[in-house]
Design an enzyme around this catalytic site. Sequence first.
Site, PDB file in Angstrom:
ATOM      1  N   GLU A  27      32.943  42.860  33.534  1.00 21.53           N
ATOM      2  CA  GLU A  27      32.806  42.443  34.940  1.00 21.53           C
ATOM      3  C   GLU A  27      31.387  42.658  35.473  1.00 21.53           C
ATOM      4  O   GLU A  27      30.586  43.373  34.862  1.00 21.53           O
ATOM      5  CB  GLU A  27      33.815  43.197  35.820  1.00 21.53           C
ATOM      6  CG  GLU A  27      33.621  44.700  35.805  1.00 21.53           C
ATOM      7  CD  GLU A  27      34.159  45.382  37.058  1.00 21.53           C
ATOM      8  OE1 GLU A  27      33.796  44.955  38.176  1.00 21.53           O
ATOM      9  OE2 GLU A  27      34.918  46.350  36.919  1.00 21.53           O
ATOM     10  N   LYS A  89      30.421  40.501  46.769  1.00 17.74           N
ATOM     11  CA  LYS A  89      31.503  41.017  45.932  1.00 17.74           C
ATOM     12  C   LYS A  89      32.657  40.019  46.020  1.00 17.74           C
ATOM     13  O   LYS A  89      33.231  39.824  47.091  1.00 17.74           O
ATOM     14  CB  LYS A  89      31.926  42.400  46.446  1.00 17.74           C
ATOM     15  CG  LYS A  89      33.104  43.021  45.735  1.00 17.74           C
ATOM     16  CD  LYS A  89      33.438  44.373  46.361  1.00 17.74           C
ATOM     17  CE  LYS A  89      34.843  44.806  46.011  1.00 17.74           C
ATOM     18  NZ  LYS A  89      35.287  45.960  46.815  1.00 17.74           N
ATOM     19  N   VAL A 109      37.402  43.156  39.080  1.00 19.47           N
ATOM     20  CA  VAL A 109      38.407  43.071  38.010  1.00 19.47           C
ATOM     21  C   VAL A 109      39.237  41.799  38.197  1.00 19.47           C
ATOM     22  O   VAL A 109      39.499  41.052  37.252  1.00 19.47           O
ATOM     23  CB  VAL A 109      39.300  44.339  38.007  1.00 19.47           C
ATOM     24  CG1 VAL A 109      40.535  44.142  37.128  1.00 19.47           C
ATOM     25  CG2 VAL A 109      38.498  45.549  37.538  1.00 19.47           C
ATOM     26  N   ASP A 141      45.682  48.875  52.541  1.00 17.82           N
ATOM     27  CA  ASP A 141      44.579  48.594  51.627  1.00 17.82           C
ATOM     28  C   ASP A 141      45.047  48.763  50.176  1.00 17.82           C
ATOM     29  O   ASP A 141      45.107  49.870  49.642  1.00 17.82           O
ATOM     30  CB  ASP A 141      43.393  49.516  51.927  1.00 17.82           C
ATOM     31  CG  ASP A 141      42.151  49.105  51.140  1.00 17.82           C
ATOM     32  OD1 ASP A 141      42.267  48.241  50.241  1.00 17.82           O
ATOM     33  OD2 ASP A 141      41.070  49.647  51.417  1.00 17.82           O
ATOM     34  N   SER A 143      44.312  47.010  46.430  1.00 18.96           N
ATOM     35  CA  SER A 143      43.372  46.115  45.751  1.00 18.96           C
ATOM     36  C   SER A 143      44.059  44.873  45.192  1.00 18.96           C
ATOM     37  O   SER A 143      45.168  44.953  44.645  1.00 18.96           O
ATOM     38  CB  SER A 143      42.688  46.861  44.606  1.00 18.96           C
ATOM     39  OG  SER A 143      41.865  45.976  43.896  1.00 18.96           O
ATOM     40  N   ALA A 144      43.357  43.752  45.310  1.00 14.27           N
ATOM     41  CA  ALA A 144      43.842  42.503  44.707  1.00 14.27           C
ATOM     42  C   ALA A 144      43.928  42.618  43.176  1.00 14.27           C
ATOM     43  O   ALA A 144      44.604  41.815  42.530  1.00 14.27           O
ATOM     44  CB  ALA A 144      42.919  41.348  45.092  1.00 14.27           C
ATOM     45  N   ASP A 145      43.270  43.641  42.612  1.00 21.46           N
ATOM     46  CA  ASP A 145      43.343  43.835  41.147  1.00 21.46           C
ATOM     47  C   ASP A 145      44.792  43.974  40.679  1.00 21.46           C
ATOM     48  O   ASP A 145      45.150  43.522  39.589  1.00 21.46           O
ATOM     49  CB  ASP A 145      42.577  45.101  40.726  1.00 21.46           C
ATOM     50  CG  ASP A 145      41.067  44.988  40.946  1.00 21.46           C
ATOM     51  OD1 ASP A 145      40.591  43.885  41.274  1.00 21.46           O
ATOM     52  OD2 ASP A 145      40.386  46.015  40.782  1.00 21.46           O
ATOM     53  N   LYS A 162      40.336  56.131  39.799  1.00 23.20           N
ATOM     54  CA  LYS A 162      39.734  57.291  40.473  1.00 23.20           C
ATOM     55  C   LYS A 162      40.702  57.846  41.507  1.00 23.20           C
ATOM     56  O   LYS A 162      41.478  57.094  42.089  1.00 23.20           O
ATOM     57  CB  LYS A 162      38.505  56.827  41.248  1.00 23.20           C
ATOM     58  CG  LYS A 162      37.321  56.541  40.407  1.00 23.20           C
ATOM     59  CD  LYS A 162      36.096  56.525  41.322  1.00 23.20           C
ATOM     60  CE  LYS A 162      34.844  56.346  40.515  1.00 23.20           C
ATOM     61  NZ  LYS A 162      34.723  55.000  39.982  1.00 23.20           N
TER      62      LYS A 162
HETATM   63  N1  PSU Z   1      36.310  51.300  40.549  1.00 25.33           N
HETATM   64  C1  PSU Z   1      35.282  51.832  39.880  1.00 25.33           C
HETATM   65  N2  PSU Z   1      34.140  51.109  39.709  1.00 25.33           N
HETATM   66  C2  PSU Z   1      34.014  49.835  40.188  1.00 25.33           C
HETATM   67  C3  PSU Z   1      35.143  49.260  40.882  1.00 25.33           C
HETATM   68  C4  PSU Z   1      36.246  50.028  41.043  1.00 25.33           C
HETATM   69  O1  PSU Z   1      35.372  52.960  39.447  1.00 25.33           O
HETATM   70  O2  PSU Z   1      32.957  49.206  40.028  1.00 25.33           O
HETATM   71  C5  PSU Z   1      35.042  47.843  41.376  1.00 25.33           C
HETATM   72  C6  PSU Z   1      35.757  46.883  40.395  1.00 25.33           C
HETATM   73  O3  PSU Z   1      35.044  45.662  40.361  1.00 25.33           O
HETATM   74  C7  PSU Z   1      37.092  46.676  41.058  1.00 25.33           C
HETATM   75  C8  PSU Z   1      36.723  46.707  42.510  1.00 25.33           C
HETATM   76  O4  PSU Z   1      37.732  45.466  40.694  1.00 25.33           O
HETATM   77  O5  PSU Z   1      35.742  47.720  42.614  1.00 25.33           O
HETATM   78  C9  PSU Z   1      37.908  46.985  43.411  1.00 25.33           C
HETATM   79  O6  PSU Z   1      37.524  46.789  44.730  1.00 25.33           O
HETATM   80  P1  PSU Z   1      38.644  46.829  45.875  1.00 25.33           P
HETATM   81  O7  PSU Z   1      39.110  48.243  45.889  1.00 25.33           O
HETATM   82  O8  PSU Z   1      37.912  46.424  47.114  1.00 25.33           O
HETATM   83  O9  PSU Z   1      39.709  45.871  45.451  1.00 25.33           O
HETATM   84 MN    MN Z   2      40.713  46.898  49.452  1.00 27.81          MN
END
Ligand code: PSU
Ligand code: MN
Length: 306
Positions: A27, A89, A109, A141, A143-145, A162
């Site tokens: 990524e 992003k 991701v 909140d 994540s879309a992941d 994390k």
């Molecule tokens: N967690 C990490 N390092 C990262 C990310 C998450 O330890 O770089 C990044 C990844 O690209 C992940 C994104 O897909 O943050 C998730 O963001 P959000 O929580 O806004 O969905």
């Molecule tokens: Mn989010």
Amino acid sequence: MDLKKYLSVSPEVQQALDSGKPVVALESTIISHGMPYPQNVETALSVEKIIRDAGAIPATIAIIRGKITVGLTPDEIEYLGKKGLKVIKASRRDLPVLLARGEDGATTVTTTMIGAALAGVRVFATGGIGGVHRGAETTMDISADLEELAQTPVMVICAGAKSILDLGLTLEYLETKGVPVIGYRTGELPAFYTRTSGFKVDYRMDTPKEIADAFRVKLEMGLAGGMLVTNPIPEAYSMDPDYINHNIADAIAECERLGIKGKETTPFLLDKIQKLTGGSSLQANIQLVFNNARLGAEVARELAAQ
Ligand code: PSU
Ligand code: MN
């Protein structure tokens, strides 16, 4: 659907895919939003080398001038790393706009999985995934992941999540969505900087072949979605849980104080943790990504071997 308008696969990656060679997706949000310059670029280039040395072809993915680009050049990696937070992003919801406007974007991701799937890449290695944030029962909140893992057929290899996230709720969400969570040589979900979290994974697997075999069944059966493989940080680089968790708690408190929300939350927390720990967490982060890249190459080779 005219994919060519929106997808650009490098000749090297396309050739590898056509001849059934192993390919590992990587990524770009980790490059532009996950680590500082120049360590981000150095890490991204080293990760590609590790994958090559392990007998697979790396495919770093980003949106470049309105195309989902699978297989970046070193210059493109340098550009994304240097531009850092100024690169958008890009999650799933951003794709139509960025592609229509011909803009650049760092793929999370989520969007890296989308690009990999469109190109035909099945294995993707990274550091950590997004998940259910602490307090999500009121902020929503999530994540879309996690939704992407539920629908897109790409295996994601990470070092767990994390503890900026609610790991228990993240596992519940993945269970609901039918995403298998595998521990590589561990029965416990690793927590990125640390090898343990107190939460169990669904299955422990001790060889890349076992992982490839299970994923092949998922693909052959047409079961939607991916698989999450969690690979603990090597012992030598793992951090003291009390030390890191204390700093994570401070970073979250600061985030709340400043009222940071939405897509800024994760990059803010990553940066804050790096600053609070004086860079020791960055070293751990880099090493766990290397470790995941190696496993990614091994699993991709097993998948390609049949
Ligand atoms: N967690 C990490 N390092 C990262 C990310 C998450 O330890 O770089 C990044 C990844 O690209 C992940 C994104 O897909 O943050 C998730 O963001 P959000 O929580 O806004 O969905
Ligand atoms: Mn989010």
